[in-house]
Design a protein around this motif. Structure first.
Motif, mmCIF file in Angstrom:
data_model
loop_
_atom_site.group_PDB
_atom_site.id
_atom_site.type_symbol
_atom_site.label_atom_id
_atom_site.label_comp_id
_atom_site.label_asym_id
_atom_site.label_seq_id
_atom_site.Cartn_x
_atom_site.Cartn_y
_atom_site.Cartn_z
ATOM 1 N N GLY A 117 0.634 -1.342 -0.082
ATOM 2 C CA GLY A 117 0.047 0.129 -0.093
ATOM 3 C C GLY A 117 0.775 1.381 -0.025
ATOM 4 N N SER A 118 0.205 2.231 -0.267
ATOM 5 C CA SER A 118 1.118 3.438 -0.489
ATOM 6 C C SER A 118 0.160 4.510 -0.050
ATOM 7 N N LYS A 119 0.234 6.122 0.938
ATOM 8 C CA LYS A 119 -0.354 7.050 0.652
ATOM 9 C C LYS A 119 -0.364 7.851 0.384
ATOM 10 N N SER A 120 -0.237 9.068 -0.254
ATOM 11 C CA SER A 120 -0.752 10.179 -0.585
ATOM 12 C C SER A 120 -1.273 11.707 0.210
ATOM 13 N N LEU A 121 -0.598 12.862 0.801
ATOM 14 C CA LEU A 121 -1.479 13.267 1.317
ATOM 15 C C LEU A 121 -1.045 14.387 0.752
ATOM 16 N N LYS A 122 -1.963 15.632 1.216
ATOM 17 C CA LYS A 122 -2.269 16.669 0.285
ATOM 18 C C LYS A 122 -2.507 17.566 1.488
ATOM 19 N N LYS A 123 -1.592 18.914 1.758
ATOM 20 C CA LYS A 123 -1.990 19.670 3.045
ATOM 21 C C LYS A 123 -1.424 21.470 2.958
ATOM 22 N N ASN A 124 -2.165 21.747 3.226
ATOM 23 C CA ASN A 124 -2.436 23.473 3.555
ATOM 24 C C ASN A 124 -2.672 24.241 4.607
ATOM 25 N N GLY A 125 -2.247 24.099 5.810
ATOM 26 C CA GLY A 125 -2.251 24.142 6.697
ATOM 27 C C GLY A 125 -3.125 22.825 7.528
ATOM 28 N N LYS A 126 -4.409 22.573 6.608
ATOM 29 C CA LYS A 126 -4.831 21.156 7.042
ATOM 30 C C LYS A 126 -4.665 19.955 5.556
ATOM 31 N N ILE A 127 -4.868 18.823 6.260
ATOM 32 C CA ILE A 127 -4.779 18.047 5.467
ATOM 33 C C ILE A 127 -6.707 17.471 4.350
ATOM 34 N N HIS A 128 -6.220 18.595 3.161
ATOM 35 C CA HIS A 128 -7.738 18.765 2.308
ATOM 36 C C HIS A 128 -7.911 18.242 1.220
ATOM 37 N N GLY A 129 -6.658 16.179 1.795
ATOM 38 C CA GLY A 129 -6.385 15.402 0.531
ATOM 39 C C GLY A 129 -6.195 14.493 1.083
ATOM 40 N N LEU A 130 -6.819 13.643 0.578
ATOM 41 C CA LEU A 130 -5.916 12.143 0.931
ATOM 42 C C LEU A 130 -5.882 11.166 -0.016
ATOM 43 N N GLU A 131 -4.640 10.147 -0.551
ATOM 44 C CA GLU A 131 -5.569 9.145 -0.867
ATOM 45 C C GLU A 131 -4.391 7.683 -0.872
ATOM 46 N N ILE A 132 -5.097 6.966 -0.753
ATOM 47 C CA ILE A 132 -4.452 5.676 -0.428
ATOM 48 C C ILE A 132 -4.467 4.032 -1.670
ATOM 49 N N THR A 133 -3.746 4.132 -2.022
ATOM 50 C CA THR A 133 -3.694 3.246 -2.825
ATOM 51 C C THR A 133 -3.135 1.310 -2.444
ATOM 52 N N LEU A 134 -3.740 0.497 -3.052
ATOM 53 C CA LEU A 134 -3.235 -0.869 -2.764
ATOM 54 C C LEU A 134 -2.535 -1.251 -4.483
ATOM 55 N N ASN A 135 -1.427 -1.489 -4.652
ATOM 56 C CA ASN A 135 -0.600 -1.348 -5.656
ATOM 57 C C ASN A 135 -0.344 -3.330 -5.928
ATOM 58 N N THR A 136 -2.121 -3.457 -5.956
ATOM 59 C CA THR A 136 -1.953 -4.348 -6.253
ATOM 60 C C THR A 136 -1.304 -6.352 -7.902
ATOM 61 N N ARG A 137 -0.946 -4.328 -8.672
ATOM 62 C CA ARG A 137 -0.326 -4.788 -10.111
ATOM 63 C C ARG A 137 -0.743 -6.108 -10.400
ATOM 64 N N ILE A 138 -1.930 -6.371 -10.035
ATOM 65 C CA ILE A 138 -2.728 -7.929 -11.325
ATOM 66 C C ILE A 138 -3.795 -7.676 -12.186
ATOM 67 N N SER A 139 -4.533 -8.543 -12.452
ATOM 68 C CA SER A 139 -5.840 -8.181 -14.131
ATOM 69 C C SER A 139 -7.098 -7.430 -13.890
ATOM 70 N N GLN A 140 -7.466 -6.982 -14.371
ATOM 71 C CA GLN A 140 -8.916 -6.094 -13.718
ATOM 72 C C GLN A 140 -9.698 -6.818 -13.075
ATOM 73 N N ALA A 141 -10.046 -8.823 -13.072
ATOM 74 C CA ALA A 141 -10.408 -9.534 -13.046
ATOM 75 C C ALA A 141 -10.505 -10.048 -11.682
ATOM 76 N N GLU A 142 -9.066 -9.555 -11.653
ATOM 77 C CA GLU A 142 -8.564 -10.487 -9.955
ATOM 78 C C GLU A 142 -8.739 -8.986 -9.126
#
Length: 207
Positions: A117-142
């Motif tokens: 997994g990975s996490k990306s935070l965007k902050k300008n005084g307070k957090i205004h954006g968070l993206e969490i990713t699970l980097n499975t890198r497998i097929s669409q079906a799976e």
């Protein structure tokens, strides 16, 4: 940190999470590898695997062609590991099935995210954006199978995004914060940066 791996269900759930992470097949067994800077995390996994197998787990180093040092673990083969490796690598190739995912516990999910997994935070005084990713890198079906599993078994909602050659899972700020709070009790101190949502600057945390 005590993962409470006294029962077969608990042991199995943790092992499934490990096998979905940085684990590679070796005959009927598996081994784990991490970059050297994650030594504390590797030692945490070593203790956890020793609790599960009730046997010493070997730790050794190897080097990539670029000279990067990797730390590797290989547990002693026990019947439970043999069965799970066969389910994870049927015919010697990686495969994810709903039957395999249904064996996960929340500690296992935490380990999967810490590895992939990975996490990306965007902050300008307070957090205004968070993206969490699970980097499975497998097929669409799976990936769609994983999305359905999380939704039905845990009421955790992932979305699907396409990379250059494969797909991965993502969630936004609200769902991401809730997910990180759920796995936080199972995150060792050395890996807390993967789940922290308060920081003094913009941060991207990856494996």
């Amino acid at each position: 940190m005590d993962y409470h791996v006294s029962s077969k269900v608990e042991k199995r759930g943790v092992l499934v999470g490990i096998l979905l992470g940085n684990a590679y097949k070796r005959q009927n067994n598996f081994y784990i590898q991490h970059p050297a800077f994650q030594e504390d995390y590797v030692l945490f996994k070593q203790r956890l695997l020793e609790q599960i197998t009730q046997k010493p787990v070997s730790l050794y180093s190897r080097f990539t062609k670029k000279g990067e040092r990797l730390l590797c673990l290989e547990p002693k083969l026990i019947p439970l590991i043999r069965v799970l490796v066969k389910k994870r690598f049927p015919g010697g190739t990686q495969k994810i099935t709903r039957e395999f995912l249904d064996l996960l516990t929340m500690p296992g999910i935490a380990l999967w995210f810490l590895d992939k997994g990975s996490k990306s935070l965007k902050k300008n005084g307070k957090i205004h954006g968070l993206e969490i990713t699970l980097n499975t890198r497998i097929s669409q079906a799976e990936n769609e199978l994983i999305i359905a599993y999380f939704s039905e078994a845990w009421e955790i909602k992932w979305g699907l995004i396409k990379g250059k050659n494969s797909y991965r899972l993502r969630m936004g700020t609200k769902a991401g914060k809730e997910f990180l709070e759920r796995i936080r009790p199972y995150v060792p101190e050395t890996m807390l940066y993967k789940v922290e949502t308060e920081t003094s600057s913009n941060v991207t945390a990856t494996t």
